[in-house]
Design an enzyme around this catalytic site. Sequence first.
Site, PDB file in Angstrom:
ATOM      1  N   TYR B  28     -14.864 -12.763   8.558  1.00 22.54           N
ATOM      2  CA  TYR B  28     -15.084 -11.487   8.737  1.00 22.54           C
ATOM      3  C   TYR B  28     -16.273 -10.558   7.953  1.00 22.54           C
ATOM      4  CZ  TYR B  28     -12.645  -7.056   6.205  1.00 22.54           C
ATOM      5  OH  TYR B  28     -12.262  -5.791   5.962  1.00 22.54           O
ATOM      6  N   TYR B 182      -0.493 -11.876   4.817  1.00 22.46           N
ATOM      7  CA  TYR B 182      -2.048 -12.293   5.054  1.00 22.46           C
ATOM      8  C   TYR B 182      -1.724 -11.066   3.330  1.00 22.46           C
ATOM      9  CZ  TYR B 182      -6.547 -12.352   3.199  1.00 22.46           C
ATOM     10  OH  TYR B 182      -7.974 -13.381   2.081  1.00 22.46           O
ATOM     11  N   HIS B 183      -1.853 -10.135   3.316  1.00 22.98           N
ATOM     12  CA  HIS B 183      -2.048  -8.843   2.535  1.00 22.98           C
ATOM     13  C   HIS B 183      -0.935  -9.507   1.141  1.00 22.98           C
ATOM     14  CE1 HIS B 183      -4.111  -8.059   5.227  1.00 22.98           C
ATOM     15  NE2 HIS B 183      -4.950  -7.523   4.256  1.00 22.98           N
ATOM     16  N   LYS B 550      -7.331   4.311  -9.990  1.00 18.43           N
ATOM     17  CA  LYS B 550      -8.230   3.931  -9.405  1.00 18.43           C
ATOM     18  C   LYS B 550      -9.070   4.382  -8.286  1.00 18.43           C
ATOM     19  CE  LYS B 550      -7.380   0.158  -6.605  1.00 18.43           C
ATOM     20  NZ  LYS B 550      -8.093  -0.370  -6.586  1.00 18.43           N
ATOM     21  N   HIS B 556      -6.716  -1.860  -3.182  1.00 24.16           N
ATOM     22  CA  HIS B 556      -6.662  -3.143  -3.242  1.00 24.16           C
ATOM     23  C   HIS B 556      -5.922  -2.349  -5.174  1.00 24.16           C
ATOM     24  CE1 HIS B 556      -9.000  -4.253   0.163  1.00 24.16           C
ATOM     25  NE2 HIS B 556      -7.996  -5.198  -0.083  1.00 24.16           N
TER      26      HIS B 556
END
Lengths: 327, 673
Positions: B28, B182-183, B550, B556
């Site tokens: 990646y 995945y996440h 954030k 994320h």
Amino acid sequence: MTQPAHSTVDVLANFNRQALARALNLLEDRRPNRQAQALTLLDTLSTLPASAHVVGLTGPPGVGKSSLISRLIEPQVQAGRRVAIIAVDPSSKVSGGALLGDRGRMQLPGQVYARSYAARDRLGGLSREAFSAVFLLRHCCDVILVETVGVGQSETDIAALADTTVLVVQPFSGDLLQFIKAGVMEIPDILAVNKADNQELAQKALADTQAALSLARRPVPPESAAWDSPVLAVSATTNLNIDTLIQALGAHWQHLQATASLEKKRAAQNLEWGIGEIVHEVGQRGLAALGGVEGVRAAWHQQPAHWSVVRKLSVLLEDVQYRTSSR
Amino acid sequence: MDTDRSEDKPPERLQDRPKDRPWVMRTYSGHSTARASNELYRLNLSKGQTGLSVAFDLPTQTGYDSDHALARGEVGKVGVPICHIGDMETLFADIPLGQMNTSMTINGTAAWLLALYIAAAERQGVEPQALQGTTQNDIVKEYLSRGTYIFPPEPSLRLISDVITYTVKNVPKWNPVNVCSYHLQEAGATPVQEVAYALCTAIAVLDTVRASGRLDAAEFTAAVGRISFFVNSGVRFIEEVCKLRAFGQLWDELTCERYGVDNPKLRRFRYGVQVNSLGLTEAQPENNIPRIVLEALGVTLSKDARCRAMQLPAWNEALGLPRPWDQQWSLRIQQILAFETDLLEYGDIFEGSTVVEGKTSAIKNAVWAEVERVTDMGGVISALGYIKEQLVASHTERVRNITAGDHTVVGVNKFTETADSPLYSGDSSAILKVDEAAERDQVARLQAFRATRNQAEAETALSGLRTAVLNGENIMPASIRCALAGVTTGEWTQTLRDIFGEFRAPTGIGGAAAARTVNGETAQELEELRTRVRKSAATLGRPLKVLIGKPGLDGHSNGAEQIAVWCRDAGMEVVYEGIRLSPEQIVTSVRDEGVHLVGLSILSGSHLRLVPEVLTGLRAEGLSDVPVVVGGIIPEDDAKDLRQAGVARVYTPKDFEMLRILSDMVEVAEAAA
């Protein structure tokens, strides 16, 4: 923060949000010297006109109160009105902490002032600090939107704070009937059925809610004789009938002023708030020593500058305690 | 995977059996500019990598051009900026797209980046039919974990469906959607939650495609066959083997029963994998290499549940951006596994294992129950709030277990004694630094591109796009025309924003349960912390109120959510507004809310840009007395700079002891009072 109260008031009148934030910090502050400053500020404010329309929104969790508030903000800001938001979230009984997430659910234009409060140990969907915050904000903006903790099994005391109370429910949820039966709240000034995303759904939701309401409607109390609470089907998602809701808010505000109910309503609210503060400071036994609610009410009518009354009553109480203990 | 298959094939003798083909090996990667990334790709291919995995920067992922105000400081940071067809052509210069297998981690703007890819291929003289690869294109996990969503669920699902129906007919070797579990694992999902919510996402996607009516029965079956998955693999690799076997069996059953797919080939569970980054540690980072190896075993050991493509993180990811050498080391792990070991010489080595079958069926049953629960709530979109709360709760549990020592992490909460590492001396020399000039360079080239394109053509293409969207046509043909006419990423996305609006996902923190499961020493410590927080109200004049923010485009949010939940559990009043806030918005919230302390979380590497902007804003509002602490993947050199700029504390992944961070925050707030 150490400025004299009158200059603070001048700054507040211009909706200076930096000063506003500092003043609201001060009202919450429990340190003795700050409390003294806070009382002075409130006393000064008591003598000034308080022209903002206080709109309270209550309803079960997840019904879309924050989204609805977002929709109400937009047109008001565009019309050049000064808007403030007060949002109350529950506190954890275990830790005392709270997650204040309402800002994240609202679209807040830069011109708006928004502040979140934790309910702390207060029941009823509001926080003790929300009362003094609204008292202050009434003097420096045009409209205040108050969002309560999601109402459920416990009752709501939004009417003790708002000029206009809006109950928000979901269509076909049965919430309304349950609330009214359980005495969770009186008939609100406006009933908004949210999530009526299209006209067809809105029609059905309206019929359902009106049916529930007709079962629950009680004889109208005389002081609000002229107001017939409208039921509106709205959608924060599709913006359906938001303009109608804003018109209804305006109509109720007109009604309060035309019938002189506003003054009465606010006087009653202030009295209730004052009693609440006294009970918080000196407890039920202290209240009894002051001659109970009747005694406070009598004192209240003599001196309507609310905060002075609280302070005087506290001094009076100390006096009573002193005499009692020295007997 | 399915037990009846063993009946068709006699037991194999080793010498008769050809070795299995290895999975596609990728890394990646992507950073700075299209040109720099192209060089990196060609280098990686020369080292034996067999596919590409493109990392896009956050502005590209969220649909902003490199010169947009929100892109400031984010250009080229976590991936490559792609603003127009010129960038796409540069990215794949001298890489024949007809022979490449390209995976693109792109979601909110997936349709657009695929359009650019198809257009760039056309300029290379390659037909769409020849293209192979994957667009991630899974919006649900963006809402739940990764945060680069743009539009509300309904139009987002329509875009996904458009990409599927277009590729099935025109780019048949493309995987239009990589449903990501995945996440979900990175966000804290247990194996059961991971599989269940991924299946629910696949159901939402396929139901939308079916309801679109654009595909006939055969095409729809082909579309089912093109759905692939992107999974995670943690260090508990035996459980991971069972999870993937369960996943495969469930997908087979689901596609057969719900979508009536008769051909077992089209029901096959095809997945790519990136192994777990969540478990990689900043402390003793060399230990991450054995972790990565074991995690790779979890997705390769069982032949029936083996991945189709793999990318491994680098050992030093928790420290900052990996260098080419770090990525090479991870590629070598794959090559050793595939070419040196005997892994590819056997059938499924778990066949007949009652232990593995028992665990597999336990996972399957639990997954079905959870899938049914979500289905009863009206499907994955209606249940977003519920699912997000479940994930935050699981993650909170995980963090608590590490803090309490119930979950061993070697080098972190156990066996922490260490000799000095020759690989890493604690400074920023062991990571890659993105050249700050890259952003200026990219912006200059973008503006030159806009100045020289045929403006009328671009405008016509954009108005064609608008018409296609409003008329409910498939968005792909109009998007490809936009790509060829020189439309930019920001223009394409803005056209859709104007029609669809923007979305804010649930934060999930409201429902996270209070710290009910802590016990022993941790419970004692938590109680002490609560007392400390309560007492701080006397110094502060009112209960401690903090803001967790954030800033930037980084989505994320897991770390920020954890801090927010823990602060609440410690007795603080916590303002949390979710992701993608501008420094200005954060400063406004700090002012309006009257907080005592600000905590900023930044994982995108743009901390040196965003944090000073917040500090400047606070000063301008007369709020310089409000202390700011920062958490993120922040190299020590940068941390020094931040402290110098006025940041009170910097926390990095090695500060895993949540209670210590919180107690530190109380101290900072009190000191400022």
